[in-house]
Design a protein around this motif. Sequence first.
Motif, PDB file in Angstrom:
ATOM      1  N   THR A   1      12.634   7.050  -2.825  1.00 20.22           N
ATOM      2  CA  THR A   1      11.653   6.028  -2.466  1.00 20.22           C
ATOM      3  C   THR A   1      10.294   6.685  -2.316  1.00 20.22           C
ATOM      4  O   THR A   1      10.109   7.574  -1.484  1.00 20.22           O
ATOM      5  CB  THR A   1      12.033   5.325  -1.151  1.00 20.22           C
ATOM      6  OG1 THR A   1      13.286   4.654  -1.327  1.00 20.22           O
ATOM      7  CG2 THR A   1      10.971   4.305  -0.761  1.00 20.22           C
ATOM      8  N   LEU A   2       9.368   6.257  -3.136  1.00 12.48           N
ATOM      9  CA  LEU A   2       8.003   6.791  -3.123  1.00 12.48           C
ATOM     10  C   LEU A   2       7.122   5.844  -2.314  1.00 12.48           C
ATOM     11  O   LEU A   2       6.932   4.681  -2.683  1.00 12.48           O
ATOM     12  CB  LEU A   2       7.492   6.918  -4.559  1.00 12.48           C
ATOM     13  CG  LEU A   2       6.080   7.473  -4.766  1.00 12.48           C
ATOM     14  CD1 LEU A   2       5.940   8.866  -4.163  1.00 12.48           C
ATOM     15  CD2 LEU A   2       5.749   7.511  -6.262  1.00 12.48           C
ATOM     16  N   LEU A   3       6.612   6.333  -1.179  1.00 17.63           N
ATOM     17  CA  LEU A   3       5.736   5.552  -0.309  1.00 17.63           C
ATOM     18  C   LEU A   3       4.317   6.109  -0.408  1.00 17.63           C
ATOM     19  O   LEU A   3       4.069   7.262  -0.057  1.00 17.63           O
ATOM     20  CB  LEU A   3       6.222   5.625   1.138  1.00 17.63           C
ATOM     21  CG  LEU A   3       5.270   5.086   2.221  1.00 17.63           C
ATOM     22  CD1 LEU A   3       4.906   3.635   1.959  1.00 17.63           C
ATOM     23  CD2 LEU A   3       5.871   5.257   3.606  1.00 17.63           C
ATOM     24  N   LEU A   4       3.398   5.284  -0.894  1.00 14.96           N
ATOM     25  CA  LEU A   4       1.999   5.668  -1.028  1.00 14.96           C
ATOM     26  C   LEU A   4       1.177   4.807  -0.078  1.00 14.96           C
ATOM     27  O   LEU A   4       0.921   3.629  -0.347  1.00 14.96           O
ATOM     28  CB  LEU A   4       1.529   5.489  -2.480  1.00 14.96           C
ATOM     29  CG  LEU A   4       2.333   6.257  -3.542  1.00 14.96           C
ATOM     30  CD1 LEU A   4       1.789   5.962  -4.937  1.00 14.96           C
ATOM     31  CD2 LEU A   4       2.312   7.757  -3.264  1.00 14.96           C
ATOM     32  N   ASP A   5       0.787   5.410   1.046  1.00 14.47           N
ATOM     33  CA  ASP A   5       0.071   4.682   2.089  1.00 14.47           C
ATOM     34  C   ASP A   5      -1.442   4.818   1.874  1.00 14.47           C
ATOM     35  O   ASP A   5      -1.904   5.816   1.316  1.00 14.47           O
ATOM     36  CB  ASP A   5       0.476   5.237   3.455  1.00 14.47           C
ATOM     37  CG  ASP A   5       0.091   4.317   4.599  1.00 14.47           C
ATOM     38  OD1 ASP A   5      -0.186   3.128   4.344  1.00 14.47           O
ATOM     39  OD2 ASP A   5       0.060   4.787   5.755  1.00 14.47           O
ATOM     40  N   ASN A   6      -2.183   3.829   2.328  1.00 15.50           N
ATOM     41  CA  ASN A   6      -3.649   3.827   2.165  1.00 15.50           C
ATOM     42  C   ASN A   6      -4.043   4.068   0.703  1.00 15.50           C
ATOM     43  O   ASN A   6      -4.936   4.864   0.398  1.00 15.50           O
ATOM     44  CB  ASN A   6      -4.296   4.881   3.063  1.00 15.50           C
ATOM     45  CG  ASN A   6      -4.101   4.570   4.536  1.00 15.50           C
ATOM     46  OD1 ASN A   6      -4.149   3.418   4.948  1.00 15.50           O
ATOM     47  ND2 ASN A   6      -3.855   5.602   5.325  1.00 15.50           N
ATOM     48  N   PHE A   7      -3.383   3.349  -0.194  1.00 16.86           N
ATOM     49  CA  PHE A   7      -3.574   3.586  -1.621  1.00 16.86           C
ATOM     50  C   PHE A   7      -4.951   3.160  -2.104  1.00 16.86           C
ATOM     51  O   PHE A   7      -5.364   3.533  -3.202  1.00 16.86           O
ATOM     52  CB  PHE A   7      -2.484   2.865  -2.423  1.00 16.86           C
ATOM     53  CG  PHE A   7      -2.403   3.284  -3.850  1.00 16.86           C
ATOM     54  CD1 PHE A   7      -1.874   4.519  -4.194  1.00 16.86           C
ATOM     55  CD2 PHE A   7      -2.868   2.460  -4.870  1.00 16.86           C
ATOM     56  CE1 PHE A   7      -1.793   4.926  -5.519  1.00 16.86           C
ATOM     57  CE2 PHE A   7      -2.801   2.859  -6.197  1.00 16.86           C
ATOM     58  CZ  PHE A   7      -2.266   4.099  -6.521  1.00 16.86           C
ATOM     59  N   GLU A   8      -5.691   2.393  -1.276  1.00 17.65           N
ATOM     60  CA  GLU A   8      -7.028   1.969  -1.692  1.00 17.65           C
ATOM     61  C   GLU A   8      -7.943   3.147  -1.984  1.00 17.65           C
ATOM     62  O   GLU A   8      -8.931   3.015  -2.714  1.00 17.65           O
ATOM     63  CB  GLU A   8      -7.671   1.067  -0.634  1.00 17.65           C
ATOM     64  CG  GLU A   8      -7.877   1.712   0.710  1.00 17.65           C
ATOM     65  CD  GLU A   8      -6.721   1.471   1.668  1.00 17.65           C
ATOM     66  OE1 GLU A   8      -6.912   1.640   2.884  1.00 17.65           O
ATOM     67  OE2 GLU A   8      -5.626   1.113   1.196  1.00 17.65           O
TER      68      GLU A   8
END
Length: 262
Positions: free
Chosen positions: A86-93
């Motif tokens: 599972t790839l979690l990309l936080d604050n992707f903005e």
Amino acid sequence: GKSTLAAHAMEILGLRAGVLVALSGVVAPDVILETIVRRLRSWSLGQPSDRGISERLLAAMRNVRLPWRERLDLVADHVLPNVAVTLLLDNFEDNQVVQPARGGRVRNEDLAAFLSSWVKLQDSARLLVTSRHPLVLPDMSESWVTDLHLGPLTLTEARRLVWRLPALDALADADLRAAVAAVGGHPRALEYLDALLRGGHASFRDVEARLREVLRTQHEIADPHFWMREGPGNLDGLLAETITLAVTDILLSTLLEQLETV
């Protein structure tokens, strides 16, 4: 906010998440693959020898002399059949360029292509992205991703949050209603406002005046005082979000100014 929601999603997913690979802010395919390798190595240490990922495979996956597409193929062929990732990309903005008509185009073309490929892998390759802006990928690959929009807090929801924000909790009801409207019903902005008021260098009236000016000049609200005091309990989503972007910057910059003078 959205990061807390992502953390709860991971708790709900539990063991089905497999190996969690979490990153925040600006990323690139090489960074993602390097982090996948580190997490897989850690996971393998807790597995029987016949279930872990071999060091030979891990070394090939982190070899930056190989194109990232070849290394992603290694993940697809030799990792995902055995364990979910599972790839979690936080604050992707931080990786996006905002396009008003479409959403947030990914600035790095390689990253955009990587994610476009990732979402089309088998079900054991999962992706969770948190961002202020909708995700836009090449070939409309974002259609492979379910969009869950986290809208502004209603006044009732904001009251629950305010219970743990002492300065806001001490406000009169009319002032609290104005505060929620002024920050677009955004949890982090409410936390900034509470911290600002607790700092002792500003009253709510001082901050309210600055926020009214933002509403008037940047959002063309003719009577911001009436809007903040008498506006609907459920804020209009699009208006609330555009207000939040401007207001959060003001609150954060004011907080930083306070810290510099302490």
